[in-house]
Design a protein around this motif. Structure first.
Motif, short mmCIF file in Angstrom:
data_model
loop_
_atom_site.label_atom_id
_atom_site.label_comp_id
_atom_site.label_asym_id
_atom_site.label_seq_id
_atom_site.Cartn_x
_atom_site.Cartn_y
_atom_site.Cartn_z
N ARG A 236 0.84 -1.20 0.00
CA ARG A 236 0.00 0.00 0.00
C ARG A 236 0.87 1.25 0.00
NH1 ARG A 236 -5.32 1.08 3.81
NH2 ARG A 236 -5.81 3.19 3.03
N TYR A 237 1.94 1.25 0.81
CA TYR A 237 2.85 2.39 0.83
C TYR A 237 3.56 2.55 -0.51
CZ TYR A 237 2.50 3.23 5.88
OH TYR A 237 2.05 3.55 7.13
N ARG A 240 1.01 3.96 -3.00
CA ARG A 240 0.65 5.34 -2.66
C ARG A 240 1.80 6.30 -2.96
NH1 ARG A 240 0.49 7.74 3.34
NH2 ARG A 240 2.74 7.59 2.94
N ASN A 241 3.00 5.94 -2.49
CA ASN A 241 4.11 6.87 -2.62
C ASN A 241 4.60 6.98 -4.06
OD1 ASN A 241 3.91 7.33 0.10
ND2 ASN A 241 5.62 5.99 0.65
N LYS A 244 2.37 9.52 -5.46
CA LYS A 244 2.77 10.83 -4.95
C LYS A 244 3.97 11.38 -5.72
CE LYS A 244 2.98 11.47 -0.48
NZ LYS A 244 2.14 12.66 -0.32
N GLY A 287 -3.69 1.83 -1.97
CA GLY A 287 -2.54 2.71 -2.13
C GLY A 287 -2.72 3.70 -3.26
N ASP A 290 -5.09 6.29 -2.01
CA ASP A 290 -4.39 7.18 -1.08
C ASP A 290 -3.55 8.21 -1.82
OD1 ASP A 290 -5.47 5.76 1.04
OD2 ASP A 290 -3.63 4.61 1.43
N GLY A 291 -2.84 7.73 -2.86
CA GLY A 291 -2.00 8.63 -3.63
C GLY A 291 -2.81 9.69 -4.35
N VAL A 299 -0.18 5.10 7.38
CA VAL A 299 -1.50 4.57 7.06
C VAL A 299 -2.09 3.93 8.29
CG1 VAL A 299 -2.75 2.86 5.70
CG2 VAL A 299 -0.94 4.19 4.64
#
Length: 300
Positions: A236-237, A240-241, A244, A287, A290-291, A299
């Motif tokens: 997920r990170y 998401r990142n 980003k 993710g 989230d991004g 999270v």
């Protein structure tokens, strides 16, 4: 003076011990623990008693890899006698003389090129013995090359574990991006260094063992590669990142194209091979959301 900075979170005591043994005598060894419980830390504290010149900062809660590294950088800056810092993850082990070879390469490059920002070792997966590879851009294409000898290689990014750089450089550029929390922190840092005119170099002769994910496998994808299996939350990170970073103008377009391809491959590999495929796919999708929603930090 040189210092190592290791960020930990429930580390393996034996791997951390071997890492500390590989740091040259005379170095400062700084450990920043990112919220390991007191009970779990007892074995680590017992192991650390065997070492001289080991300093420990224990953070009261888990604030993320980037924030833990920044806390360590600030602590080292207070000493006023540290010139260079070696960033390490808790699951990285320099091979014999690898740190000394990294320092030697850094010094030679710094003598020849005033804009040297950081150097990094060849990272070897201990489970498969496959080189994680250096990321380079050749003829407008993002590539991964895996030399284990030869001169330093100009790189587009360096893995955060094994990065050796001047402490003043890290401080002057504002340290690591804490909004990312964990994952892609090293990629963002590499792009920010490059955008500020600093060069990044991989040192093939300096080899560190480095573990990625829950486990790794050896796959053929236009050459043998290490493919990590991450936990759902780590995926997920990553997703998401990555989203980003795609929004940022200092991140090169060639990486953004490559990132879309890699994220797509990660989705397909999880769908085809992961025993927790549905949980993994749900975390990857979360993710992406989230991004797109610009959610920062940890999270929950």
């Amino acid at each position: 003076m040189f210092a190592s900075l290791t960020a930990t979170y429930y580390p393996n005591s034996e791997i951390l011990r071997r890492q500390l043994c590989a740091i040259p005598d005379g170095w400062i060894r700084l450990i920043v623990d990112d919220g390991t419980s007191d009970m779990a830390w007892r074995d680590i504290a017992r192991m650390l008693r065997a070492f001289d010149r080991v300093e420990v900062i224990r953070l009261p809660r888990n604030i993320g890899l980037a924030a833990a590294q920044n806390a360590g950088l600030r602590q080292l800056k207070k000493r006023e006698d540290v010139g260079c810092v070696l960033l390490l993850d808790q699951d990285t082990e320099p091979r014999e003389h690898a740190v000394e070879l990294l320092v030697s390469a850094y010094r030679e490059l710094a003598d020849a090129f005033p804009n040297v920002g950081a150097v990094g070792p060849a990272l070897i997966d201990p489970a498969t013995d496959v080189h994680h590879g250096f990321h380079v851009v050749r003829r407008g294409v993002w590539k991964r090359i895996s030399p284990l000898s030869g001169p330093p290689v100009p790189c587009a990014t360096l893995n955060g574990s094994g990065t050796l750089m001047a402490l003043d450089t890290a401080i002057s550029l504002g340290g690591m991006d804490e909004t990312l929390f964990i994952d892609m922190v090293d990629a963002e840092w590499s792009f920010r260094m490059s955008a500020n005119g600093f060069g990044l170099y991989g040192v093939p002769g300096s080899q560190f063992l480095h573990r990625m994910g829950v486990e790794t496998s050896r796959i053929w994808l236009f050459g043998w590669r290490v493919w990590p299996r991450r936990s759902p939350i780590r995926n997920r990170y990553v997703f998401r990142n990555s989203i980003k970073l795609m929004r940022r103008n200092y991140v090169p377009a060639v990486w953004k194209v490559w990132a879309v391809i890699k994220l797509s491959l990660s989705f397909v590999v999880a769908l085809m091979t992961d025993p927790d495929r549905w949980k993994q796919l749900a975390s990857m999708a979360a993710g992406v959301v989230d991004g797109l929603r610009r959610i920062d930090g940890k999270v929950t």
